[in-house]
Design a protein around this motif. Structure first.
Motif, PDB file in Angstrom:
ATOM      1  N   VAL A 140      20.585  24.377  14.418  1.00  0.00           N
ATOM      2  CA  VAL A 140      20.003  25.318  15.382  1.00  0.00           C
ATOM      3  C   VAL A 140      18.644  24.843  15.870  1.00  0.00           C
ATOM      4  CG1 VAL A 140      19.274  27.700  15.779  1.00  0.00           C
ATOM      5  CG2 VAL A 140      21.239  27.238  14.313  1.00  0.00           C
ATOM      6  N   THR A 141      17.644  24.816  14.981  1.00  0.00           N
ATOM      7  CA  THR A 141      16.274  24.573  15.412  1.00  0.00           C
ATOM      8  C   THR A 141      15.883  23.109  15.402  1.00  0.00           C
ATOM      9  OG1 THR A 141      15.387  24.849  13.172  1.00  0.00           O
ATOM     10  CG2 THR A 141      15.600  26.822  14.513  1.00  0.00           C
ATOM     11  N   LEU A 142      16.504  22.306  14.548  1.00  0.00           N
ATOM     12  CA  LEU A 142      16.129  20.897  14.439  1.00  0.00           C
ATOM     13  C   LEU A 142      17.247  20.002  14.952  1.00  0.00           C
ATOM     14  CD1 LEU A 142      14.516  20.989  10.884  1.00  0.00           C
ATOM     15  CD2 LEU A 142      13.370  21.088  13.089  1.00  0.00           C
ATOM     16  N   SER A 143      17.930  20.441  16.010  1.00  0.00           N
ATOM     17  CA  SER A 143      19.089  19.718  16.508  1.00  0.00           C
ATOM     18  C   SER A 143      18.717  18.342  17.059  1.00  0.00           C
ATOM     19  CB  SER A 143      19.785  20.539  17.595  1.00  0.00           C
ATOM     20  OG  SER A 143      18.873  20.840  18.648  1.00  0.00           O
ATOM     21  N   GLN A 144      17.514  18.209  17.634  1.00  0.00           N
ATOM     22  CA  GLN A 144      17.124  16.913  18.179  1.00  0.00           C
ATOM     23  C   GLN A 144      16.963  15.874  17.075  1.00  0.00           C
ATOM     24  OE1 GLN A 144      16.963  16.078  21.384  1.00  0.00           O
ATOM     25  NE2 GLN A 144      17.740  18.110  21.861  1.00  0.00           N
ATOM     26  N   SER A 145      16.448  16.283  15.911  1.00  0.00           N
ATOM     27  CA  SER A 145      16.334  15.353  14.790  1.00  0.00           C
ATOM     28  C   SER A 145      17.710  14.945  14.297  1.00  0.00           C
ATOM     29  CB  SER A 145      15.544  16.017  13.647  1.00  0.00           C
ATOM     30  OG  SER A 145      14.240  16.334  14.075  1.00  0.00           O
ATOM     31  N   ILE A 169      22.119  31.858   9.651  1.00  0.00           N
ATOM     32  CA  ILE A 169      22.224  31.168  10.933  1.00  0.00           C
ATOM     33  C   ILE A 169      21.968  32.120  12.100  1.00  0.00           C
ATOM     34  CG2 ILE A 169      24.717  31.522  11.238  1.00  0.00           C
ATOM     35  CD1 ILE A 169      24.767  28.554  12.251  1.00  0.00           C
ATOM     36  N   VAL A 170      22.281  33.409  11.909  1.00  0.00           N
ATOM     37  CA  VAL A 170      21.988  34.401  12.954  1.00  0.00           C
ATOM     38  C   VAL A 170      20.485  34.587  13.080  1.00  0.00           C
ATOM     39  CG1 VAL A 170      22.232  36.825  13.603  1.00  0.00           C
ATOM     40  CG2 VAL A 170      24.200  35.578  12.684  1.00  0.00           C
ATOM     41  N   LEU A 171      19.788  34.676  11.943  1.00  0.00           N
ATOM     42  CA  LEU A 171      18.335  34.837  11.969  1.00  0.00           C
ATOM     43  C   LEU A 171      17.661  33.609  12.587  1.00  0.00           C
ATOM     44  CD1 LEU A 171      16.005  36.690  11.191  1.00  0.00           C
ATOM     45  CD2 LEU A 171      15.972  35.602   8.943  1.00  0.00           C
ATOM     46  N   LEU A 172      18.159  32.421  12.270  1.00  0.00           N
ATOM     47  CA  LEU A 172      17.629  31.205  12.878  1.00  0.00           C
ATOM     48  C   LEU A 172      17.814  31.224  14.393  1.00  0.00           C
ATOM     49  CD1 LEU A 172      18.954  28.599  10.287  1.00  0.00           C
ATOM     50  CD2 LEU A 172      16.562  28.852  10.918  1.00  0.00           C
ATOM     51  N   SER A 173      18.973  31.649  14.835  1.00  0.00           N
ATOM     52  CA  SER A 173      19.259  31.681  16.272  1.00  0.00           C
ATOM     53  C   SER A 173      18.397  32.704  16.986  1.00  0.00           C
ATOM     54  CB  SER A 173      20.741  31.990  16.505  1.00  0.00           C
ATOM     55  OG  SER A 173      21.566  31.006  15.906  1.00  0.00           O
ATOM     56  N   VAL A 174      18.192  33.859  16.350  1.00  0.00           N
ATOM     57  CA  VAL A 174      17.376  34.910  16.971  1.00  0.00           C
ATOM     58  C   VAL A 174      15.941  34.445  17.147  1.00  0.00           C
ATOM     59  CG1 VAL A 174      16.365  37.197  16.581  1.00  0.00           C
ATOM     60  CG2 VAL A 174      18.814  36.842  16.214  1.00  0.00           C
ATOM     61  N   SER A 225      18.061  27.239  -3.220  1.00  0.00           N
ATOM     62  CA  SER A 225      18.795  27.898  -2.142  1.00  0.00           C
ATOM     63  C   SER A 225      18.155  27.620  -0.783  1.00  0.00           C
ATOM     64  CB  SER A 225      18.846  29.408  -2.391  1.00  0.00           C
ATOM     65  OG  SER A 225      19.532  29.702  -3.587  1.00  0.00           O
ATOM     66  N   LEU A 226      16.829  27.523  -0.764  1.00  0.00           N
ATOM     67  CA  LEU A 226      16.141  27.191   0.490  1.00  0.00           C
ATOM     68  C   LEU A 226      16.502  25.782   0.957  1.00  0.00           C
ATOM     69  CD1 LEU A 226      12.534  28.658   0.116  1.00  0.00           C
ATOM     70  CD2 LEU A 226      14.208  29.205   1.872  1.00  0.00           C
ATOM     71  N   ILE A 227      16.577  24.856   0.019  1.00  0.00           N
ATOM     72  CA  ILE A 227      16.958  23.487   0.385  1.00  0.00           C
ATOM     73  C   ILE A 227      18.366  23.470   0.972  1.00  0.00           C
ATOM     74  CG2 ILE A 227      17.443  21.183  -0.529  1.00  0.00           C
ATOM     75  CD1 ILE A 227      15.225  21.586  -2.534  1.00  0.00           C
ATOM     76  N   LEU A 228      19.264  24.237   0.362  1.00  0.00           N
ATOM     77  CA  LEU A 228      20.624  24.308   0.893  1.00  0.00           C
ATOM     78  C   LEU A 228      20.642  24.985   2.259  1.00  0.00           C
ATOM     79  CD1 LEU A 228      22.540  25.373  -2.362  1.00  0.00           C
ATOM     80  CD2 LEU A 228      22.387  23.104  -1.364  1.00  0.00           C
ATOM     81  N   SER A 255      19.821  23.145   5.686  1.00  0.00           N
ATOM     82  CA  SER A 255      20.830  22.379   6.424  1.00  0.00           C
ATOM     83  C   SER A 255      21.282  23.118   7.672  1.00  0.00           C
ATOM     84  CB  SER A 255      22.034  22.090   5.522  1.00  0.00           C
ATOM     85  OG  SER A 255      22.647  23.305   5.107  1.00  0.00           O
ATOM     86  N   LEU A 256      21.230  24.457   7.632  1.00  0.00           N
ATOM     87  CA  LEU A 256      21.605  25.234   8.821  1.00  0.00           C
ATOM     88  C   LEU A 256      20.584  25.061   9.938  1.00  0.00           C
ATOM     89  CD1 LEU A 256      22.837  28.573   7.188  1.00  0.00           C
ATOM     90  CD2 LEU A 256      24.222  26.745   8.171  1.00  0.00           C
TER      91      LEU A 256
END
Length: 199
Positions: free
Chosen positions: A171-176, A73-78, A160-163, A166-167
């Motif tokens: 972060v990135t797909l919050s509008q969906s 989630i940190v990498l996604l946010s960065v 693991s990627l599918i799981l 969900s994060l």
């Protein structure tokens, strides 16, 4: 019990089934694209680490150790919130694919490395004795055998990627995520609030 049954009836009625199928498609699309990125980068990292390519091998080891120690989630946010500060703005989908792909590449490189080390050293020597260069020996002799060993573990990495995808919804797909949560209502997406120091 009646409340539970009512909840299931609500989920599978109206607009919700269509939105659930859309969510499933988005999850699989993000995961498959991230897997492609992961396999490409992870394979290159595994090769330079196993065959100890000067400089690149050390950089590959550093990349794996650093990325595996960072929460996803940190990498996604960065990537989603940090790159715009450098003048590079990405939409939610490509940002999620890049973040998941880079994160998974560190683990995929370990899978590839295990597959490469399982191939007997004599295979490389035999290929070189037939006149193949080192890159040709890796491409035509070593990698096909290594992938056969690595495929089961790579399947686990895809799960693991599918799981992990969900994060991305947080972060990135919050509008969906908001569109699904507000289906059937007249609510508008929440307004982004920026806090700053008062002048």
């Amino acid at each position: 019990m009646n409340e539970l049954l009512t909840g299931f009836q609500t989920i599978f009625s109206g607009e919700y089934p269509r939105l659930l199928w859309q969510g499933l498609g988005l999850t699989l699309a993000v995961s498959l694209c991230a897997l492609i990125v992961s396999v490409v980068i992870g394979t290159l990292l595994g090769i330079v680490r196993v065959f100890r390519v000067p400089v690149l091998g050390a950089l590959g080891n550093a990349y794996v150790e650093v990325v595996r120690g960072i929460p996803l989630i940190v990498l996604l946010s960065v990537i989603y919130f940090g790159l715009p500060a450098l003048g590079l703005t990405l939409e939610g989908f490509p940002a999620a694919v890049i973040a998941l792909g880079l994160y998974s590449a560190a683990y995929t490189s370990e899978i590839v490395r295990g597959g490469l080390t399982s191939v007997p050293v004599g295979q490389v020597e035999a290929a070189r004795s037939l006149g193949l260069t080192r890159p040709q020996a890796i491409r035509y002799v070593i990698l096909p055998q290594a992938w056969r060993v690595a495929l089961p573990a790579l399947g686990n990495e895809f799960v693991s990627l599918i799981l992990g995808s969900s994060l991305a919804s947080a972060v990135t797909l919050s509008q969906s995520r908001w569109a699904i949560a507000s289906a059937g209502t007249s609510q508008e997406p929440p307004t982004q609030i920026t806090c700053g120091k008062a002048r």
